[in-house]
Design a protein around this motif. Structure first.
Motif, mmCIF file in Angstrom:
data_model
loop_
_atom_site.group_PDB
_atom_site.id
_atom_site.type_symbol
_atom_site.label_atom_id
_atom_site.label_comp_id
_atom_site.label_asym_id
_atom_site.label_seq_id
_atom_site.Cartn_x
_atom_site.Cartn_y
_atom_site.Cartn_z
ATOM 1 N N GLY A 183 37.503 80.158 53.630
ATOM 2 C CA GLY A 183 36.398 80.119 52.674
ATOM 3 C C GLY A 183 35.618 81.415 52.673
ATOM 4 O O GLY A 183 35.266 81.957 51.602
ATOM 5 N N TYR A 184 35.361 81.947 53.861
ATOM 6 C CA TYR A 184 34.608 83.202 53.943
ATOM 7 C C TYR A 184 35.393 84.373 53.366
ATOM 8 O O TYR A 184 34.797 85.329 52.839
ATOM 9 C CB TYR A 184 34.216 83.487 55.398
ATOM 10 N N THR A 185 36.713 84.313 53.448
ATOM 11 C CA THR A 185 37.523 85.378 52.842
ATOM 12 C C THR A 185 37.271 85.458 51.343
ATOM 13 O O THR A 185 37.174 86.550 50.766
ATOM 14 C CB THR A 185 39.014 85.138 53.118
ATOM 15 N N LEU A 186 37.140 84.305 50.699
ATOM 16 C CA LEU A 186 36.871 84.282 49.262
ATOM 17 C C LEU A 186 35.489 84.853 48.962
ATOM 18 O O LEU A 186 35.315 85.598 47.989
ATOM 19 C CB LEU A 186 36.984 82.849 48.741
ATOM 20 N N TRP A 187 34.516 84.502 49.785
ATOM 21 C CA TRP A 187 33.172 85.060 49.605
ATOM 22 C C TRP A 187 33.176 86.563 49.823
ATOM 23 O O TRP A 187 32.529 87.316 49.087
ATOM 24 C CB TRP A 187 32.202 84.394 50.589
ATOM 25 N N THR A 188 33.904 87.006 50.835
ATOM 26 C CA THR A 188 33.943 88.429 51.152
ATOM 27 C C THR A 188 34.481 89.242 49.981
ATOM 28 O O THR A 188 33.960 90.319 49.658
ATOM 29 C CB THR A 188 34.799 88.670 52.413
ATOM 30 N N ARG A 189 35.512 88.724 49.326
ATOM 31 C CA ARG A 189 36.086 89.442 48.181
ATOM 32 C C ARG A 189 35.052 89.621 47.071
ATOM 33 O O ARG A 189 34.923 90.722 46.481
ATOM 34 C CB ARG A 189 37.303 88.684 47.637
ATOM 35 N N LEU A 190 34.319 88.559 46.781
ATOM 36 C CA LEU A 190 33.316 88.629 45.716
ATOM 37 C C LEU A 190 32.192 89.598 46.074
ATOM 38 O O LEU A 190 31.782 90.425 45.257
ATOM 39 C CB LEU A 190 32.740 87.237 45.453
ATOM 40 N N VAL A 191 31.693 89.483 47.306
ATOM 41 C CA VAL A 191 30.578 90.325 47.722
ATOM 42 C C VAL A 191 31.021 91.776 47.865
ATOM 43 O O VAL A 191 30.278 92.704 47.502
ATOM 44 C CB VAL A 191 29.970 89.795 49.035
ATOM 45 N N ASP A 192 32.221 91.991 48.375
ATOM 46 C CA ASP A 192 32.728 93.354 48.530
ATOM 47 C C ASP A 192 32.833 94.042 47.172
ATOM 48 O O ASP A 192 32.479 95.223 47.024
ATOM 49 C CB ASP A 192 34.091 93.319 49.222
ATOM 50 N N ALA A 193 33.320 93.322 46.169
ATOM 51 C CA ALA A 193 33.417 93.887 44.825
ATOM 52 C C ALA A 193 32.029 94.222 44.279
ATOM 53 O O ALA A 193 31.832 95.264 43.641
ATOM 54 C CB ALA A 193 34.132 92.911 43.894
ATOM 55 N N TYR A 194 31.073 93.350 44.548
ATOM 56 C CA TYR A 194 29.701 93.595 44.093
ATOM 57 C C TYR A 194 29.127 94.843 44.761
ATOM 58 O O TYR A 194 28.513 95.692 44.094
ATOM 59 C CB TYR A 194 28.822 92.385 44.411
ATOM 60 N N LEU A 195 29.332 94.969 46.068
ATOM 61 C CA LEU A 195 28.794 96.120 46.794
ATOM 62 C C LEU A 195 29.461 97.419 46.356
ATOM 63 O O LEU A 195 28.807 98.470 46.283
ATOM 64 C CB LEU A 195 28.960 95.914 48.302
#
Length: 255
Positions: free
Chosen positions: A229-241
């Protein structure tokens, strides 16, 4: 016989009255069941297991005092969904500061606000909070107002930072609260432009094709995410950053 019974009742006044009272109670529907059942306190609505706030806040203070100052860091702020995230491992190419504490509600974050901030001004701030508020019985309106108060305070203190609110997430154990979470998300998202923060929908990636929370993305408690689950969040946040950094580097065109 009737007269004799009446006379006997008069002779045994108190005993007869007690017997009749007992008989009446026994004839009351469901009384025996209620009398036998132990009193059980009303269950809490999936309250998040709270760690001692004092210890965690103290740990943040010690980290500020002893740890190195992280310039242009990304601050992760909020409840246990932030605390349990392996943020250094998920974002190894940037400086990060984790200020998540388990069981935190938005009023808790506001109460300890000054003690949660890092020494140096962060470049970006990611906020996840509000879920525990609803689980504790707060209304969607109250939660949204508190979240917006927090975001306004962050914007006032860090006028140049990239600030993003991570939407409240659906989870198996709190699925009954999802309509209220959706109401908070909608209200906060609608105010993002006015308050000047970004809204990231991190909930949709946790849903299965049938529209229900994907249990394979959560720990056995049905509340906190597992590494998948955190991997999916990381992808979204990483793209935002990445977009935020690109925006910072983009030259400002002359007016």
């Amino acid at each position: 016989m009737r007269t004799v019974n009446i006379n006997c009742a008069r002779c045994t006044g108190i005993k007869a009255a007690s017997a009749l009272l007992g008989l009446a109670l026994l004839l009351t529907p469901g009384w025996a069941l209620r009398a036998a059942e132990p009193r059980v306190p009303a269950p809490q609505v999936n309250a998040d297991p709270a760690f001692p706030f004092s210890r965690e806040i103290e740990a943040f203070a010690k980290a500020n005092e002893a740890g190195p100052t992280v310039a242009d860091a990304t601050l992760f702020l909020g409840s246990s969904s932030i605390r349990l995230w392996d943020i250094p491992g998920s974002f190894p190419d940037i400086g990060t500061v984790n200020r998540g504490f388990g069981g935190a509600t938005t009023p808790d974050v506001l109460r300890y606000y000054k003690r949660l901030l890092p020494k140096a001004k962060p470049r970006s701030i990611l906020v996840y909070v509000g879920e525990n508020d609803l689980a504790a019985g707060a209304s969607p309106g109250e939660v949204a107002n508190n979240v917006l108060t927090l975001l306004k305070q962050l914007r006032a203190d860090y006028p140049r930072a990239h600030i993003a609110y991570l939407s409240l997430k659906p989870s198996p154990i709190r699925w009954t609260l999802w309509p209220k979470m959706a109401a908070v998300n909608m209200t906060v998202a609608a105010r993002s432009r006015v308050t000047r923060f970004d809204y990231l929908d991190v909930g949709r990636v946790l849903l299965a094709p049938d529209g229900l929370p994907d249990a394979s993305l959560f720990r056995p408690d049905g509340l906190h995410m597992n590494p998948r689950g955190y991997t999916l969040w990381t992808r979204l946040v990483d793209a935002y950053l990445d977009e935020a950094v690109a925006a910072d580097r983009k030259p400002v065109s002359p007016s």
